[in-house]
Enzyme design. Structure first.
Site, mmCIF file in Angstrom:
data_model
loop_
_atom_site.group_PDB
_atom_site.id
_atom_site.type_symbol
_atom_site.label_atom_id
_atom_site.label_comp_id
_atom_site.label_asym_id
_atom_site.label_seq_id
_atom_site.Cartn_x
_atom_site.Cartn_y
_atom_site.Cartn_z
ATOM 1 N N HIS A 8 -18.171 -29.543 102.953
ATOM 2 C CA HIS A 8 -18.576 -28.752 101.801
ATOM 3 C C HIS A 8 -19.804 -29.377 101.156
ATOM 4 C CE1 HIS A 8 -14.675 -26.977 102.406
ATOM 5 N NE2 HIS A 8 -14.078 -28.123 102.131
ATOM 6 N N GLU A 45 -12.490 -32.179 96.944
ATOM 7 C CA GLU A 45 -11.086 -31.787 96.990
ATOM 8 C C GLU A 45 -10.168 -32.976 97.233
ATOM 9 O OE1 GLU A 45 -11.160 -28.754 99.945
ATOM 10 O OE2 GLU A 45 -11.396 -30.136 101.610
ATOM 11 N N HIS A 87 -14.198 -32.907 107.879
ATOM 12 C CA HIS A 87 -12.747 -33.013 107.780
ATOM 13 C C HIS A 87 -12.091 -31.785 108.404
ATOM 14 C CE1 HIS A 87 -13.995 -30.772 104.145
ATOM 15 N NE2 HIS A 87 -12.854 -30.109 104.303
ATOM 16 N N ARG A 118 -18.579 -24.539 108.457
ATOM 17 C CA ARG A 118 -17.774 -24.767 109.657
ATOM 18 C C ARG A 118 -18.698 -25.252 110.773
ATOM 19 N NH1 ARG A 118 -16.061 -19.683 110.515
ATOM 20 N NH2 ARG A 118 -14.396 -19.897 108.981
#
Length: 322
Positions: free
Chosen positions: A103, A120, A178, A198
């Protein structure tokens, strides 16, 4: 406006990698065999949560904020974020491996997508034997080396794998590659953002027979190519006490392992509080009202609430604020 502990209708997301643990383990009302995410509290455009209990039942989170931002969010939060709700809360069930992704940070996300970045945290609620996560690289890289491995279909050789069990917690900085591995059920706390780059998807196709989009070029300037061992969160689990987990600019998280009733004092906190039940159950008592909180459920405590009592014979809760 009279505010109270708020529960919201889950926003359920079908995913190519999803399974049935949200139903089988957490009791969500789903019929699909590939439900991967339950968005518990969301202000993402197009996916705004709706209150499920009390006099505000049927009211959107956005409307509550519009009508009572200071009392709901806290003045300190309004000063930082205006009327944007800054956190997105999810439960995620990975029956299959998720794509390898990352991200962007706030500045890049704002420039490209007019969005927050996406830092996150994951708390592992359940994991099949041998289940793992991908978190970061297993060596220091530069952009050119990364591109060569990616182009030669050797990216997986560069990735760091972490075997997991219930209670393991990970903090995922922006830029860190991740992926959640097959067999993992987790609670996710993140900035309000749905921006994902992605970079690898195991050559699988969606239900229509198409490969999912990769964001190869967008990712190049967003990736942190350094090997870092900064992702596992070490935290105490003292019973009936406040156990700090994460203290970041984006959210703060506390672990509560309760064996008996617990008074949660919030009068000095000029911000909302979120409780996620990851094990057991509790009743959230405010004034003369009681809100049930079962495993896999989430409640939002508005900033105007000075405190609640948690009635329980046994519960593990994540307490989240900003």
């Amino acid at each position: 406006m009279e505010l109270y502990p708020l529960k919201f209708d889950p926003i359920l997301k079908e995913r190519i990698w999803g399974g049935t643990k949200l139903k089988d383990v957490l009791g969500k009302s789903i019929t699909d065999e590939h439900t991967g995410e339950s968005w518990e509290i969301s202000a993402v455009d197009g996916d705004v949560s709706v209150v499920a209990n009390g006099t505000h039942r049927g009211t959107s989170l956005s409307r509550l904020i519009e009508d009572s931002a200071g009392d709901l969010l806290g003045q300190s939060v309004v000063e930082r974020f205006g009327k944007d709700f800054p956190i997105l809360i999810k439960f995620i069930d990975a029956r299959k491996d998720l794509s390898v992704q990352l991200h962007p940070h706030d500045e890049l996300a704002r420039e490209r997508h007019q969005s927050f970045g996406k830092t996150e945290m994951w708390y592992i609620m359940d994991a099949d034997p041998g289940a793992n996560l991908i978190v970061g690289f297993n060596r220091d890289l530069d952009k050119q080396t990364y591109k060569e491995y990616l182009q030669n279909d050797r990216l997986l050789e560069l990735l760091n794998y972490e075997q997991v069990k219930e209670g393991d917690t990970f903090f995922i900085n922006t830029g860190k590659v991740h992926a959640i591995g097959a067999g993992v059920l987790l609670a996710e706390i993140q900035q309000t953002s749905d921006i994902t780059y992605r970079i690898y998807d195991f050559k699988r196709k969606d239900k229509d027979g198409n490969y999912r989009e990769l964001h190869t070029e967008l990712a190049l300037d967003a990736i942190d190519y350094r090997k870092k061992d900064d992702f596992r969160v070490n935290y105490s689990q003292h019973p009936d006490a406040v156990n700090s987990m994460v203290d970041s600019p984006y959210f703060k998280t506390i672990f509560l392992h309760l064996n008996k009733d617990f008074a949660l004092d919030l009068k000095d906190r000029d911000a909302f509080t979120i409780l996620m039940c990851v094990q057991g159950s509790a009743n959230v008592i405010y004034k003369s009202e009681s809100v049930s909180l079962q495993r896999g459920e989430t409640v939002l405590l508005p900033a105007a609430i000075p405190g609640v009592t948690l009635e329980t014979a046994g519960a593990k809760l994540l307490e989240v604020t900003i």
